[in-house]
Design a protein around this motif. Sequence first.
Motif, PDB file in Angstrom:
ATOM      1  N   GLU A 196       0.807  -1.226   0.000  1.00 24.48           N
ATOM      2  CA  GLU A 196       0.000   0.000   0.000  1.00 24.48           C
ATOM      3  C   GLU A 196       0.837   1.273   0.000  1.00 24.48           C
ATOM      4  OE1 GLU A 196      -3.082  -0.498  -0.594  1.00 24.48           O
ATOM      5  OE2 GLU A 196      -2.854  -2.650  -0.251  1.00 24.48           O
ATOM      6  N   THR A 197       2.158   1.127  -0.078  1.00 25.85           N
ATOM      7  CA  THR A 197       3.009   2.313  -0.161  1.00 25.85           C
ATOM      8  C   THR A 197       2.800   3.010  -1.503  1.00 25.85           C
ATOM      9  OG1 THR A 197       4.700   1.325   1.248  1.00 25.85           O
ATOM     10  CG2 THR A 197       5.397   3.160  -0.142  1.00 25.85           C
ATOM     11  N   ASP A 198       2.723   4.331  -1.484  1.00 26.78           N
ATOM     12  CA  ASP A 198       2.697   5.095  -2.727  1.00 26.78           C
ATOM     13  C   ASP A 198       4.123   5.142  -3.270  1.00 26.78           C
ATOM     14  OD1 ASP A 198       2.457   6.797  -4.839  1.00 26.78           O
ATOM     15  OD2 ASP A 198       1.585   8.470  -3.713  1.00 26.78           O
ATOM     16  N   THR A 199       4.364   4.409  -4.334  1.00 26.34           N
ATOM     17  CA  THR A 199       5.728   4.274  -4.860  1.00 26.34           C
ATOM     18  C   THR A 199       6.055   5.270  -5.961  1.00 26.34           C
ATOM     19  OG1 THR A 199       4.906   2.544  -6.341  1.00 26.34           O
ATOM     20  CG2 THR A 199       5.911   1.835  -4.265  1.00 26.34           C
ATOM     21  N   THR A 200       5.185   6.249  -6.183  1.00 22.47           N
ATOM     22  CA  THR A 200       5.435   7.222  -7.265  1.00 22.47           C
ATOM     23  C   THR A 200       6.783   7.900  -7.087  1.00 22.47           C
ATOM     24  OG1 THR A 200       3.064   7.640  -7.533  1.00 22.47           O
ATOM     25  CG2 THR A 200       4.587   9.287  -8.415  1.00 22.47           C
ATOM     26  N   ASP A 208       3.510  -3.335 -13.158  1.00 25.46           N
ATOM     27  CA  ASP A 208       2.333  -4.194 -13.239  1.00 25.46           C
ATOM     28  C   ASP A 208       1.067  -3.440 -12.863  1.00 25.46           C
ATOM     29  OD1 ASP A 208       2.640  -3.889 -10.517  1.00 25.46           O
ATOM     30  OD2 ASP A 208       2.939  -6.010 -10.069  1.00 25.46           O
ATOM     31  N   ASP A 209       1.173  -2.121 -12.691  1.00 23.25           N
ATOM     32  CA  ASP A 209       0.042  -1.290 -12.271  1.00 23.25           C
ATOM     33  C   ASP A 209      -0.014  -0.054 -13.167  1.00 23.25           C
ATOM     34  OD1 ASP A 209      -1.635   0.610 -11.017  1.00 23.25           O
ATOM     35  OD2 ASP A 209      -1.249  -0.242  -9.046  1.00 23.25           O
ATOM     36  N   GLN A 210      -0.996   0.002 -14.051  1.00 23.89           N
ATOM     37  CA  GLN A 210      -1.082   1.113 -14.994  1.00 23.89           C
ATOM     38  C   GLN A 210      -1.235   2.459 -14.289  1.00 23.89           C
ATOM     39  OE1 GLN A 210      -3.715   0.753 -18.341  1.00 23.89           O
ATOM     40  NE2 GLN A 210      -3.658  -1.480 -18.273  1.00 23.89           N
ATOM     41  N   GLN A 211      -2.062   2.492 -13.246  1.00 20.98           N
ATOM     42  CA  GLN A 211      -2.285   3.756 -12.558  1.00 20.98           C
ATOM     43  C   GLN A 211      -1.000   4.259 -11.916  1.00 20.98           C
ATOM     44  OE1 GLN A 211      -5.148   5.417 -12.817  1.00 20.98           O
ATOM     45  NE2 GLN A 211      -4.186   7.144 -11.758  1.00 20.98           N
ATOM     46  N   VAL A 265       4.704   8.953 -14.646  1.00 20.74           N
ATOM     47  CA  VAL A 265       4.806   9.811 -15.833  1.00 20.74           C
ATOM     48  C   VAL A 265       4.497  11.255 -15.461  1.00 20.74           C
ATOM     49  CG1 VAL A 265       3.795  10.332 -18.082  1.00 20.74           C
ATOM     50  CG2 VAL A 265       4.298   7.969 -17.472  1.00 20.74           C
ATOM     51  N   ARG A 266       3.443  11.449 -14.660  1.00 18.67           N
ATOM     52  CA  ARG A 266       3.081  12.798 -14.242  1.00 18.67           C
ATOM     53  C   ARG A 266       4.188  13.415 -13.380  1.00 18.67           C
ATOM     54  NH1 ARG A 266      -1.200  11.556 -11.841  1.00 18.67           N
ATOM     55  NH2 ARG A 266      -2.612  11.847 -13.602  1.00 18.67           N
ATOM     56  N   SER A 267       4.780  12.622 -12.486  1.00 17.70           N
ATOM     57  CA  SER A 267       5.857  13.124 -11.639  1.00 17.70           C
ATOM     58  C   SER A 267       7.074  13.525 -12.468  1.00 17.70           C
ATOM     59  CB  SER A 267       6.248  12.052 -10.614  1.00 17.70           C
ATOM     60  OG  SER A 267       7.318  12.469  -9.807  1.00 17.70           O
ATOM     61  N   THR A 294       2.540   3.847 -22.895  1.00 18.23           N
ATOM     62  CA  THR A 294       1.455   3.129 -23.557  1.00 18.23           C
ATOM     63  C   THR A 294       0.127   3.335 -22.853  1.00 18.23           C
ATOM     64  OG1 THR A 294       1.998   1.155 -22.269  1.00 18.23           O
ATOM     65  CG2 THR A 294       2.952   1.331 -24.473  1.00 18.23           C
ATOM     66  N   PHE A 295       0.074   4.258 -21.886  1.00 13.44           N
ATOM     67  CA  PHE A 295      -1.194   4.552 -21.213  1.00 13.44           C
ATOM     68  C   PHE A 295      -1.238   6.034 -20.907  1.00 13.44           C
ATOM     69  CE2 PHE A 295       1.407   4.557 -17.466  1.00 13.44           C
ATOM     70  CZ  PHE A 295       2.187   3.433 -17.546  1.00 13.44           C
ATOM     71  N   ASN A 296      -2.452   6.553 -20.729  1.00 17.38           N
ATOM     72  CA  ASN A 296      -2.588   7.968 -20.452  1.00 17.38           C
ATOM     73  C   ASN A 296      -2.625   8.219 -18.952  1.00 17.38           C
ATOM     74  OD1 ASN A 296      -5.181   7.329 -19.571  1.00 17.38           O
ATOM     75  ND2 ASN A 296      -6.178   8.078 -21.418  1.00 17.38           N
ATOM     76  N   ASP A 297      -2.834   9.465 -18.548  1.00 15.66           N
ATOM     77  CA  ASP A 297      -2.785   9.817 -17.138  1.00 15.66           C
ATOM     78  C   ASP A 297      -3.806   9.058 -16.302  1.00 15.66           C
ATOM     79  OD1 ASP A 297      -0.753  11.500 -17.617  1.00 15.66           O
ATOM     80  OD2 ASP A 297      -1.902  13.362 -17.464  1.00 15.66           O
ATOM     81  N   ARG A 298      -4.884   8.623 -16.915  1.00 15.97           N
ATOM     82  CA  ARG A 298      -5.919   7.926 -16.163  1.00 15.97           C
ATOM     83  C   ARG A 298      -5.689   6.420 -16.148  1.00 15.97           C
ATOM     84  NH1 ARG A 298      -8.489  11.772 -19.305  1.00 15.97           N
ATOM     85  NH2 ARG A 298      -9.479  13.457 -18.144  1.00 15.97           N
ATOM     86  N   GLY A 299      -4.601   5.993 -16.729  1.00 15.20           N
ATOM     87  CA  GLY A 299      -4.278   4.579 -16.700  1.00 15.20           C
ATOM     88  C   GLY A 299      -4.997   3.750 -17.732  1.00 15.20           C
ATOM     89  N   VAL A 300      -5.705   4.378 -18.656  1.00 15.75           N
ATOM     90  CA  VAL A 300      -6.455   3.642 -19.671  1.00 15.75           C
ATOM     91  C   VAL A 300      -5.537   3.326 -20.845  1.00 15.75           C
ATOM     92  CG1 VAL A 300      -8.442   3.671 -21.202  1.00 15.75           C
ATOM     93  CG2 VAL A 300      -8.567   4.808 -18.981  1.00 15.75           C
TER      94      VAL A 300
END
Length: 658
Positions: free
Chosen positions: A513-517, A546-549, A555-557, A568-574
Amino acid sequence: MIINDSASQVENTSGAIATVAEKRIVYPPANAMSQLRQPLTAGEGAVLDLFMRELPPAWEIYVQPHMNGLRPDFVLLNPKVGIAVFEVKDWDLDAMSYRNEPSSSIGEHTRENVLRAARDGRVFDVWPNPVLQLRRYKEEIHQLYCPRLEQRNGFAVITAGLIFPFAARERVVSLMAPHQTKEERETYCQYSPISGREAISGGLLEQVFPESIRQSSKYMNSDHADDLRGWLMEPDFSVAQRTPLEMDPRQRSLADTRTESGYRRIKGPAGSGKSLVLAARAAKLAGEGKSVLIATFNITLWHYIRDLVARASDRPGWSNGITTLNFHEWCRRTCHEAGAAWSQEYSELFRSVPERPEDPQSRREWRKRWQPVVDRILNVDVPDLASRAVKEPSVTRYDAILIDEGQDYRLPWWTALRRAVRDGGECVLVADATQDVYGTADAWTDNAMVGAGFSGGWVQLETSYRLPDDAMEMARTFATDFLKKASTDLPKSEQGSLALHPCSLRWVQREPETDTTAVCANEILSMMERAGLDGLANADICLLTDDQQAGAEVVRSLRERNIRAVTTFNDRGVESKRLKMGFWMGDARIKVTTLHSFKGWESRLLVVHVSRAFTDEARALIYTGLTRLKRSVQGSHLTVVCTAPELANFGRRWPEQG
């Protein structure tokens, strides 16, 4: 990179021979200049000749460097003196109409002006503003790529120059003056030089680059040079594109021959050359005038396979006769080729599924309700429809079908594809059961494949030519401890090979559950520092998750730090098909993608983010990530950021702990 030794001869772009008095670093090598993705213009070749002849040898020369997505024509670097960035314009000012406007680009004209020029028979060009380009290069070098330069005085070591090899300097200065600041024109003009044909034809380096005569600067040092080099080096993948495929005798035999039946199945561990054999076989068949379909599972693997085929081919127009599609795209195309009724039935399969929502809560609810439906459509309904539609005479048939990453396919998919092969044609399937990230490898047992067209056993490749020895040992340990299918397909080192490929292996364990950003972003920044010291390219850095979000947050950081990434994914993880199609290892930006999308690829600078390891498929996916590291004599680096508690003990065995 090439280091030209004393009195060595270097072929330059115009075909002349330049003698270098002492050692000089030139990148890419002089013998690779003709193979640049964007060939040098005549003016750029003349400028390179001038730099090679007249620059003091301590100045490093980088041609069309990959600078975080920017592509200046030249960057010069001297660890004791400073940095210079140049744009070269081959413009013939007598052959075009132009005027200055107070806009972001020179020649941003109205439609009426363009039409008026066309009626008058004049060439009318829309030009990007080179002054603004150079200003952008200079600011980004100062603020981003050399962050340790002094905030106020750091600009004193950066020259941003404009060169017009085929125009008089007086006219160029007049044309560019409205776009320059007073400081650029007058106060600090030596740092913003503009030169014309007089300087290039006369070999007057001091006009092109006034700061070249400086011996040292108190604001410049080797640390700043190291920071910048990581952004100047060409990605390893781009360099590899210019070299022919190297194959051992076993691989070459498989690429050059076919079985009596035309059916062959090959298995082997990561890095053993399965895709290489497939690409070389495709190139040979296409060279014989045969039509070939290369079927992949991932969309992102298209570029990689096509680049391998290009390297394997020795003929122009190598792509003639070769079609590269992922399986589901082949299904869609087949239904459309079969006719309107089949195309309509294909569309109806998806009509009941609502679009995926954008907000996170609704998206989670959508996945719970609709993801099983979508999975059944893609895995069962679409292949079944294509298997029936392929019988229509209007559907394209191929002389050969070659399947990569076959362990990801289901046996009915193979049955459908087989029907697109002409009578007497050829089918080759390659697979690695240890990379069974979709739980489908059991379909490829000998008993299950009875009637699938194959005779005899699997051809086994054993030697891995990708992984450094230390990384290979850790991957083998992981497979032995965590994978069910690891008994026979583990990678093996070359017989008698020496440890010529150093690598650093780092494990960063965090609580669930750690925020790894921030952790992942900081590991990428740390790897950028290592890349600069080792002469590697920042563009080779890849974050696999293994986690798109989580990947989207990284990417945002990075973007907040003005570091660009291709993803290969956008900011919303889609996930986006369009983004996957545009994902290419030769891109000059840092890469961020999923572990799934990186299957088949490789890089020498990897950060792997792992958030779960409690299923067989999740552990197979982690193994896939660990085996993406590519060995290099310059070194390679792999960092794992992990919040899966099941892997904590395994991580403690790694040489470096974070």
